[in-house]
Design a protein around this motif. Structure first.
Motif, PDB file in Angstrom:
ATOM      1  N   LYS A 148       1.023  -0.840  -0.043  1.00 36.16           N
ATOM      2  CA  LYS A 148       0.059   0.114   0.407  1.00 36.16           C
ATOM      3  C   LYS A 148       1.520   1.135  -0.036  1.00 36.16           C
ATOM      4  CE  LYS A 148      -4.106  -1.923   2.658  1.00 36.16           C
ATOM      5  NZ  LYS A 148      -5.148  -1.738   3.753  1.00 36.16           N
ATOM      6  N   PHE A 149       1.863   1.075   0.497  1.00 40.42           N
ATOM      7  CA  PHE A 149       2.464   2.479   0.848  1.00 40.42           C
ATOM      8  C   PHE A 149       3.373   2.491  -0.196  1.00 40.42           C
ATOM      9  CE2 PHE A 149       3.678   4.189   5.635  1.00 40.42           C
ATOM     10  CZ  PHE A 149       2.639   4.202   6.013  1.00 40.42           C
ATOM     11  N   ALA A 150       3.873   2.043  -1.014  1.00 38.13           N
ATOM     12  CA  ALA A 150       4.558   1.813  -1.854  1.00 38.13           C
ATOM     13  C   ALA A 150       3.623   2.494  -3.394  1.00 38.13           C
ATOM     14  CB  ALA A 150       5.165   0.310  -2.494  1.00 38.13           C
ATOM     15  N   GLN A 151       2.308   1.631  -2.996  1.00 34.25           N
ATOM     16  CA  GLN A 151       1.456   2.122  -4.913  1.00 34.25           C
ATOM     17  C   GLN A 151       0.066   3.169  -4.437  1.00 34.25           C
ATOM     18  OE1 GLN A 151       0.102  -1.504  -5.901  1.00 34.25           O
ATOM     19  NE2 GLN A 151       2.785  -2.503  -6.560  1.00 34.25           N
ATOM     20  N   MET A 152       0.077   3.022  -3.694  1.00 32.90           N
ATOM     21  CA  MET A 152      -1.496   4.010  -3.629  1.00 32.90           C
ATOM     22  C   MET A 152      -0.629   5.904  -2.772  1.00 32.90           C
ATOM     23  SD  MET A 152      -3.723   2.249  -0.171  1.00 32.90           S
ATOM     24  CE  MET A 152      -4.968   1.507  -0.506  1.00 32.90           C
ATOM     25  N   THR A 153      -2.240   6.151  -3.586  1.00 34.55           N
ATOM     26  CA  THR A 153      -1.614   7.514  -3.906  1.00 34.55           C
ATOM     27  C   THR A 153      -2.064   8.575  -2.501  1.00 34.55           C
ATOM     28  OG1 THR A 153      -3.736   8.424  -4.609  1.00 34.55           O
ATOM     29  CG2 THR A 153      -2.513   8.098  -6.284  1.00 34.55           C
ATOM     30  N   VAL A 154      -1.612   9.241  -1.986  1.00 33.54           N
ATOM     31  CA  VAL A 154      -2.067  10.250  -1.262  1.00 33.54           C
ATOM     32  C   VAL A 154      -3.433   9.818  -0.124  1.00 33.54           C
ATOM     33  CG1 VAL A 154      -1.774  12.205   0.918  1.00 33.54           C
ATOM     34  CG2 VAL A 154       0.139  11.113  -0.489  1.00 33.54           C
ATOM     35  N   ARG A 155      -3.971   9.856  -1.019  1.00 32.02           N
ATOM     36  CA  ARG A 155      -5.908   9.952  -1.268  1.00 32.02           C
ATOM     37  C   ARG A 155      -6.218   9.251  -0.746  1.00 32.02           C
ATOM     38  NH1 ARG A 155     -11.355  12.279  -3.322  1.00 32.02           N
ATOM     39  NH2 ARG A 155     -11.913  10.273  -3.503  1.00 32.02           N
ATOM     40  N   GLU A 156      -5.712   7.874  -1.867  1.00 41.29           N
ATOM     41  CA  GLU A 156      -5.741   6.622  -1.412  1.00 41.29           C
ATOM     42  C   GLU A 156      -5.511   5.753   0.248  1.00 41.29           C
ATOM     43  OE1 GLU A 156      -5.434   5.085  -6.150  1.00 41.29           O
ATOM     44  OE2 GLU A 156      -4.493   4.500  -4.902  1.00 41.29           O
ATOM     45  N   LYS A 157      -4.580   6.257   0.316  1.00 40.49           N
ATOM     46  CA  LYS A 157      -3.738   6.013   1.538  1.00 40.49           C
ATOM     47  C   LYS A 157      -4.639   6.361   2.447  1.00 40.49           C
ATOM     48  CE  LYS A 157       0.601   6.756   0.868  1.00 40.49           C
ATOM     49  NZ  LYS A 157       1.956   6.984   0.759  1.00 40.49           N
ATOM     50  N   VAL A 158      -4.904   7.887   2.740  1.00 38.73           N
ATOM     51  CA  VAL A 158      -5.801   8.522   3.661  1.00 38.73           C
ATOM     52  C   VAL A 158      -7.857   7.850   3.592  1.00 38.73           C
ATOM     53  CG1 VAL A 158      -6.759  10.773   4.264  1.00 38.73           C
ATOM     54  CG2 VAL A 158      -4.962  10.973   3.715  1.00 38.73           C
ATOM     55  N   ILE A 159      -7.232   7.448   2.583  1.00 31.28           N
ATOM     56  CA  ILE A 159      -9.050   6.635   2.240  1.00 31.28           C
ATOM     57  C   ILE A 159      -8.713   5.504   3.048  1.00 31.28           C
ATOM     58  CG2 ILE A 159     -10.652   5.990   0.917  1.00 31.28           C
ATOM     59  CD1 ILE A 159     -10.505   7.466  -1.034  1.00 31.28           C
ATOM     60  N   ASP A 160      -7.873   4.899   3.449  1.00 30.42           N
ATOM     61  CA  ASP A 160      -7.736   3.791   3.679  1.00 30.42           C
ATOM     62  C   ASP A 160      -7.457   3.425   5.246  1.00 30.42           C
ATOM     63  OD1 ASP A 160      -6.625   0.460   2.791  1.00 30.42           O
ATOM     64  OD2 ASP A 160      -4.879   1.083   3.562  1.00 30.42           O
ATOM     65  N   ALA A 161      -7.714   4.790   5.712  1.00 34.29           N
ATOM     66  CA  ALA A 161      -6.512   4.659   7.010  1.00 34.29           C
ATOM     67  C   ALA A 161      -7.966   5.133   7.496  1.00 34.29           C
ATOM     68  CB  ALA A 161      -5.974   5.269   7.224  1.00 34.29           C
ATOM     69  N   LEU A 162      -8.576   5.656   6.938  1.00 31.35           N
ATOM     70  CA  LEU A 162     -10.476   5.613   7.452  1.00 31.35           C
ATOM     71  C   LEU A 162     -10.784   5.196   7.525  1.00 31.35           C
ATOM     72  CD1 LEU A 162     -11.421   8.838   5.851  1.00 31.35           C
ATOM     73  CD2 LEU A 162     -10.094   8.966   8.307  1.00 31.35           C
ATOM     74  N   LEU A 163     -10.508   3.853   6.391  1.00 29.97           N
ATOM     75  CA  LEU A 163     -11.588   2.827   6.554  1.00 29.97           C
ATOM     76  C   LEU A 163     -10.848   1.844   7.578  1.00 29.97           C
ATOM     77  CD1 LEU A 163     -12.190   2.270   2.081  1.00 29.97           C
ATOM     78  CD2 LEU A 163     -14.037   2.522   4.186  1.00 29.97           C
ATOM     79  N   TYR A 164      -9.850   0.889   7.910  1.00 32.29           N
ATOM     80  CA  TYR A 164      -9.085   0.808   8.581  1.00 32.29           C
ATOM     81  C   TYR A 164     -10.631   0.971   9.865  1.00 32.29           C
ATOM     82  CZ  TYR A 164      -5.396  -0.486  11.955  1.00 32.29           C
ATOM     83  OH  TYR A 164      -5.191  -0.604  13.808  1.00 32.29           O
ATOM     84  N   ILE A 165      -9.852   2.604  10.281  1.00 32.78           N
ATOM     85  CA  ILE A 165     -10.501   2.896  11.955  1.00 32.78           C
ATOM     86  C   ILE A 165     -11.815   2.576  11.593  1.00 32.78           C
ATOM     87  CG2 ILE A 165     -10.988   5.121  12.877  1.00 32.78           C
ATOM     88  CD1 ILE A 165      -8.564   5.838  11.721  1.00 32.78           C
TER      89      ILE A 165
END
Length: 237
Positions: A148-165
């Motif tokens: 994820k860290f390598a391939q996601m854009t910032v937007r995707e990483k933030v969305i992913d973080a929110l979904l994780y929570i």
DNA sequence: GCATTAATTGGTC
DNA sequence: GACCAATTAATGC
């Protein structure tokens, strides 16, 4: 810090590894040796680079586990709530804790020394197995995270973080049950607080999320998932 | 109320 | 996409 230990037999955290496996006669004495630690919000109870003090189980509250970078930047590895285990990489070969752990709210922790844990491994095979499966799962998540860290854009990483929570802590009345600083979201997603704020503002404009002060609420989780699942980026972490 | 900390926005490289 | 600066909002004392 009151040192009156809570009793495992009546513990409400039925998912706890100790609770699940170690309520057997041969482990009774070992379990009684645990310490109960009460810590206040923002209190750090595991210090990176210091001597490991064994394993912690979250009895009540929420904590974050992080590694500190060179220029004061920290990488939040994960969050944990009641019933979960903390500091599990600090025992064994290395006597030095590789991570920090900080309470996000007033929390109660159960602490076992490394020696007592080893005794438990020897006495209770199901505990060892359970923990091994847990380690395997942790490794799996960790590998997903690298991708994820390598391939996601910032937007995707933030969305992913929110979904994780959302997945881990859930939502009540339309808002996530874990309220973090923007900077903490950034430290978890691997970006900066400014970027997090920008993504949050645009997600708000697009009606994916709502905010109230620090609180963030996901309006439609499935819709938000689509934002990253279409890119095949949706993996557990 | 004042002081500190966090959130937000805009700009530069 | 990170870093810096300025402004505003929130929070602690």
């Amino acid at each position: 810090m009151i040192n009156q230990s809570l009793c495992c037999n009546t513990c409400k955290n039925t998912e706890c590894f100790i609770r699940k496996n170690c309520l057997v006669p041969e482990a009774e004495k070992i379990i009684q040796r645990k310490n109960t630690i009460r810590c206040k919000k923002s209190q750090q109870f595991i210090i990176e680079g210091s001597l490991s003090h064994g394993l912690f189980f979250v009895y009540e509250g929420k904590v974050k586990v992080a590694k500190t970078g060179l220029n004061g930047r920290e990488q939040i590895l994960r969050f944990a709530h009641s019933g979960e285990i903390i500091g599990h990489r600090g025992f064994g070969v290395c006597k030095i804790s590789p991570v920090s752990a900080i309470a996000l709210e007033d929390s109660i922790l159960c602490n076992f020394t490394n020696d007592d844990l080893i005794s438990l491994f020897n006495q209770v095979p199901s505990f060892s197995l359970d923990l091994m499966l847990f380690y395997a799962e942790e490794l799996n998540k960790s590998e997903n995270k690298v991708k994820k860290f390598a391939q996601m854009t910032v937007r995707e990483k933030v969305i992913d973080a929110l979904l994780y929570i959302a997945r881990k802590f859930g939502q009540t009345d339309g808002y996530l049950n874990l309220t973090l600083l923007r900077k903490e979201i950034a430290d978890f997603a691997g970006t900066t607080d400014e970027q997090v704020i920008r993504v949050i503002s645009s997600l708000k404009k697009e009606n994916f999320i709502q905010t109230m002060g620090k609180k963030i609420g996901i309006i439609n989780i499935d819709l938000l998932k689509k934002e990253i699942s279409e890119h095949n980026f949706y993996l557990g972490s």
